[in-house]
Design an enzyme around this catalytic site. Structure first.
Site, PDB file in Angstrom:
ATOM      1  N   SER A   1      31.486 -43.954 -12.096  1.00  0.00           N
ATOM      2  CA  SER A   1      30.259 -43.636 -12.247  1.00  0.00           C
ATOM      3  C   SER A   1      29.339 -44.840 -12.134  1.00  0.00           C
ATOM      4  O   SER A   1      29.838 -46.217 -12.394  1.00  0.00           O
ATOM      5  CB  SER A   1      30.190 -43.288 -13.872  1.00  0.00           C
ATOM      6  OG  SER A   1      30.596 -44.292 -14.622  1.00  0.00           O
ATOM      7  N   MET A   2      28.058 -44.838 -11.699  1.00  0.00           N
ATOM      8  CA  MET A   2      27.399 -45.841 -11.352  1.00  0.00           C
ATOM      9  C   MET A   2      25.770 -45.885 -11.907  1.00  0.00           C
ATOM     10  O   MET A   2      24.782 -46.256 -11.305  1.00  0.00           O
ATOM     11  CB  MET A   2      27.123 -45.907  -9.872  1.00  0.00           C
ATOM     12  CG  MET A   2      28.478 -45.892  -9.108  1.00  0.00           C
ATOM     13  SD  MET A   2      28.212 -45.856  -7.258  1.00  0.00           S
ATOM     14  CE  MET A   2      28.060 -47.705  -7.038  1.00  0.00           C
ATOM     15  N   GLY A   3      25.807 -45.612 -13.273  1.00  0.00           N
ATOM     16  CA  GLY A   3      24.632 -45.522 -13.927  1.00  0.00           C
ATOM     17  C   GLY A   3      23.586 -44.515 -13.169  1.00  0.00           C
ATOM     18  O   GLY A   3      23.941 -43.344 -12.812  1.00  0.00           O
ATOM     19  N   ALA A   4      22.250 -45.190 -13.110  1.00  0.00           N
ATOM     20  CA  ALA A   4      21.286 -44.234 -12.519  1.00  0.00           C
ATOM     21  C   ALA A   4      21.430 -43.822 -11.220  1.00  0.00           C
ATOM     22  O   ALA A   4      21.139 -42.923 -10.652  1.00  0.00           O
ATOM     23  CB  ALA A   4      20.147 -45.040 -12.510  1.00  0.00           C
TER      24      ALA A   4
ATOM     25  N   GLY B   1      24.334 -42.515 -10.105  1.00  0.00           N
ATOM     26  CA  GLY B   1      25.155 -41.417 -10.193  1.00  0.00           C
ATOM     27  C   GLY B   1      26.610 -41.796 -10.291  1.00  0.00           C
ATOM     28  O   GLY B   1      27.045 -42.875 -10.521  1.00  0.00           O
TER      29      GLY B   1
ATOM     30  N   GLY C   1      28.742 -42.026 -20.417  1.00  0.00           N
ATOM     31  CA  GLY C   1      29.915 -42.186 -19.792  1.00  0.00           C
ATOM     32  C   GLY C   1      30.723 -41.269 -20.337  1.00  0.00           C
ATOM     33  O   GLY C   1      31.760 -40.654 -19.752  1.00  0.00           O
ATOM     34  N   ASP C   2      30.912 -41.172 -21.788  1.00  0.00           N
ATOM     35  CA  ASP C   2      31.695 -40.350 -22.459  1.00  0.00           C
ATOM     36  C   ASP C   2      31.421 -38.964 -22.149  1.00  0.00           C
ATOM     37  O   ASP C   2      32.421 -38.138 -22.102  1.00  0.00           O
ATOM     38  CB  ASP C   2      31.634 -40.868 -23.988  1.00  0.00           C
ATOM     39  CG  ASP C   2      31.819 -42.230 -24.254  1.00  0.00           C
ATOM     40  OD1 ASP C   2      32.404 -42.907 -23.643  1.00  0.00           O
ATOM     41  OD2 ASP C   2      31.263 -42.762 -25.305  1.00  0.00           O
TER      42      ASP C   2
HETATM   43  N1  LIG Z   1      19.677 -44.632 -16.117  1.00  0.00           N
HETATM   44  C1  LIG Z   1      20.015 -43.658 -15.738  1.00  0.00           C
HETATM   45  N2  LIG Z   1      19.447 -42.627 -14.894  1.00  0.00           N
HETATM   46  C2  LIG Z   1      20.101 -41.268 -14.964  1.00  0.00           C
HETATM   47  N3  LIG Z   1      21.491 -41.070 -15.027  1.00  0.00           N
HETATM   48  C3  LIG Z   1      22.095 -41.958 -15.539  1.00  0.00           C
HETATM   49  C4  LIG Z   1      21.494 -43.178 -16.048  1.00  0.00           C
HETATM   50  N4  LIG Z   1      22.572 -43.864 -16.710  1.00  0.00           N
HETATM   51  C5  LIG Z   1      23.660 -42.860 -16.359  1.00  0.00           C
HETATM   52  N5  LIG Z   1      23.380 -41.770 -15.964  1.00  0.00           N
HETATM   53  C6  LIG Z   1      24.425 -40.815 -15.628  1.00  0.00           C
HETATM   54  O1  LIG Z   1      25.612 -40.905 -16.397  1.00  0.00           O
HETATM   55  C7  LIG Z   1      26.623 -41.139 -15.771  1.00  0.00           C
HETATM   56  C8  LIG Z   1      27.547 -42.040 -16.352  1.00  0.00           C
HETATM   57  O2  LIG Z   1      26.752 -43.240 -16.696  1.00  0.00           O
HETATM   58  P1  LIG Z   1      27.546 -44.742 -16.584  1.00  0.00           P
HETATM   59  O3  LIG Z   1      27.800 -45.141 -15.111  1.00  0.00           O
HETATM   60  O4  LIG Z   1      26.384 -45.750 -17.116  1.00  0.00           O
HETATM   61  O5  LIG Z   1      28.871 -44.615 -17.415  1.00  0.00           O
HETATM   62  P2  LIG Z   1      29.588 -45.675 -18.371  1.00  0.00           P
HETATM   63  O6  LIG Z   1      29.085 -47.075 -18.130  1.00  0.00           O
HETATM   64  O7  LIG Z   1      30.838 -45.501 -18.617  1.00  0.00           O
HETATM   65  O8  LIG Z   1      28.775 -45.611 -19.888  1.00  0.00           O
HETATM   66  P3  LIG Z   1      29.503 -45.625 -21.372  1.00  0.00           P
HETATM   67  O9  LIG Z   1      28.627 -46.779 -21.803  1.00  0.00           O
HETATM   68  O10 LIG Z   1      29.179 -44.469 -21.825  1.00  0.00           O
HETATM   69  O11 LIG Z   1      30.955 -46.054 -21.254  1.00  0.00           O
HETATM   70  C9  LIG Z   1      26.134 -41.648 -14.150  1.00  0.00           C
HETATM   71  O12 LIG Z   1      27.211 -41.239 -13.284  1.00  0.00           O
HETATM   72  C10 LIG Z   1      24.901 -40.906 -14.188  1.00  0.00           C
HETATM   73  O13 LIG Z   1      24.963 -39.407 -13.756  1.00  0.00           O
HETATM   74 MG   LIG Z   2      32.346 -45.696 -19.879  1.00  0.00          MG
END
Ligand SMILES: Nc1ncnc2c1ncn2[C@@H]1O[C@H](COP(=O)(O)OP(=O)(O)OP(=O)(O)O)[C@@H](O)[C@H]1O
Ligand SMILES: [Mg+2]
Length: 314
Positions: A225-228, A230, A256-257
């Site tokens: 996963s890559m935040g915004a 995707g 992420g969860d």
């Molecule tokens: N700012 C954002 N805008 C749109 N979608 C987002 C954004 N942040 C996260 N997402 C969605 O959420 C998914 C997971 O987010 P992220 O990669 O931040 O997970 P994480 O770092 O494991 O988060 P966590 O803190 O919950 O462990 C992304 O793949 C994306 O689909």
């Molecule tokens: Mg996470």
């Protein structure tokens, strides 16, 4: 009905969100509102899945001194509580939200100190649940002090011996040994996977290469996963990039969860990779639109899934 999905949280937390408009260091700050939620990654994954109608059992460790908030949450969410109580208190993580300056400051406390005896009890609980017929086990979050880095690897081996599939979401020292045990699904974010592989994952192409690396080592499905930006999902020789639409974000807690929950949900339905990427992303987007580990209704999740852009990657 007997739950067929279990989540495990060894380092749970009580998430305390305090609203402090104009928060300043080295000053007296007034708290406007306080919210306390039962948290920790596996608890969140359980909450999302329960919210979507799955029968879930929560396992792992809770400090016996302050477990009431968890017991209440599990009862309210309809989650079966099979968490082992251990000595001490579950940590509180404080999130200072300052809407005036649009800043969030996190204070993450050290958790309980666990021992080998605690892990034996957790493993016995899992054995009982597995004997009654579990399909999936989600291993989520960091390890508490006192447990060795191969803790997840051992639990994965236990699950595999009973024919139970495993989804893993962890980072740091616990990640390497756990990956070596070849879980069925892993969902690192780009920074976590980059730290493990000793490289920077900045683009979907980087994520694809890294995910291929893990799949080649025998992991069933890798979602980076890559935040915004995707997420990149790879299973066998198939790969997709799931790009989220722009949405209003209420809270980034648990995006992420929620994706882990969505991946497990998709696996229970036997969805193909593109549909898996759509629904897992929709779970994340649903969580981003809510405060606390909650999802919107099924119709909204389906609309979000429809709005996710899927690109096949070579
Ligand atoms: N700012 C954002 N805008 C749109 N979608 C987002 C954004 N942040 C996260 N997402 C969605 O959420 C998914 C997971 O987010 P992220 O990669 O931040 O997970 P994480 O770092 O494991 O988060 P966590 O803190 O919950 O462990 C992304 O793949 C994306 O689909
Ligand atoms: Mg996470």
């Amino acid at each position: 009905m007997q739950p067929t999905i279990a989540t495990l949280t060894l380092n749970a937390a009580i998430d305390q969100t305090v609203m402090v408009p104009g928060f300043a260091l080295d000053a007296v700050n007034r708290v406007e509102t306080v919210q306390r939620d039962a948290g920790g990654k596996g608890v969140n994954v359980a909450s999302f899945l329960a919210h979507f109608g799955h029968k879930i059992v929560a396992t792992g460790l809770l400090g016996q001194e302050n477990d009431a908030i968890f017991a209440r949450h599990f009862a309210h969410a309809g989650i079966l509580d099979a968490c082992t109580r251990c000595e001490g208190a579950t940590r509180t993580n404080v999130k200072i939200v300052d809407p005036a300056q649009d800043q969030v400051t996190d204070l993450n406390f050290p958790g309980i100190v666990a021992g080998a005896a605690d892990l034996v009890l957790v493993s016995e609980t899992l054995a009982r649940l597995m004997a009654r017929g579990l399909d999936w086990l989600g291993l989520c979050g960091s390890l508490p002090a006192g447990l060795p880095a191969d803790t997840y690897a051992r639990l994965i081996a236990q699950a595999q011996a009973e024919g139970v599939k495993v989804a893993l979401d962890t980072s740091g020292a616990a990640l390497g040994p756990a990956l070596a045990a070849r879980p069925d699904i892993v969902k690192p974010n780009a920074a976590e996977l980059g730290a493990y592989l000793g490289c920077v994952i900045a683009t979907p192409a980087d994520a694809l290469a890294a995910a291929h690396d893990l799949v080649a080592k025998g992991i069933g499905l890798v979602a980076v996963s890559m935040g915004a930006e995707g997420a990149v999902l790879v299973r066998g020789c198939e790969a997709v990039h799931a790009r989220p639409p722009h949405i209003a974000i209420a809270s980034t807690v648990g995006a992420g969860d929620a994706m882990v929950a969505g991946l497990i949900h998709a696996a229970t339905l036997g969805l193909d990779l593109a549909a898996t990427a759509r629904i897992a992303t929709a779970f994340s987007l649903g969580a981003l639109g809510e405060i606390g580990p909650r999802l919107p209704g099924r119709a909204r999740i389906e609309a979000l899934a429809h709005a996710v852009e899927i690109t096949a990657l070579g």
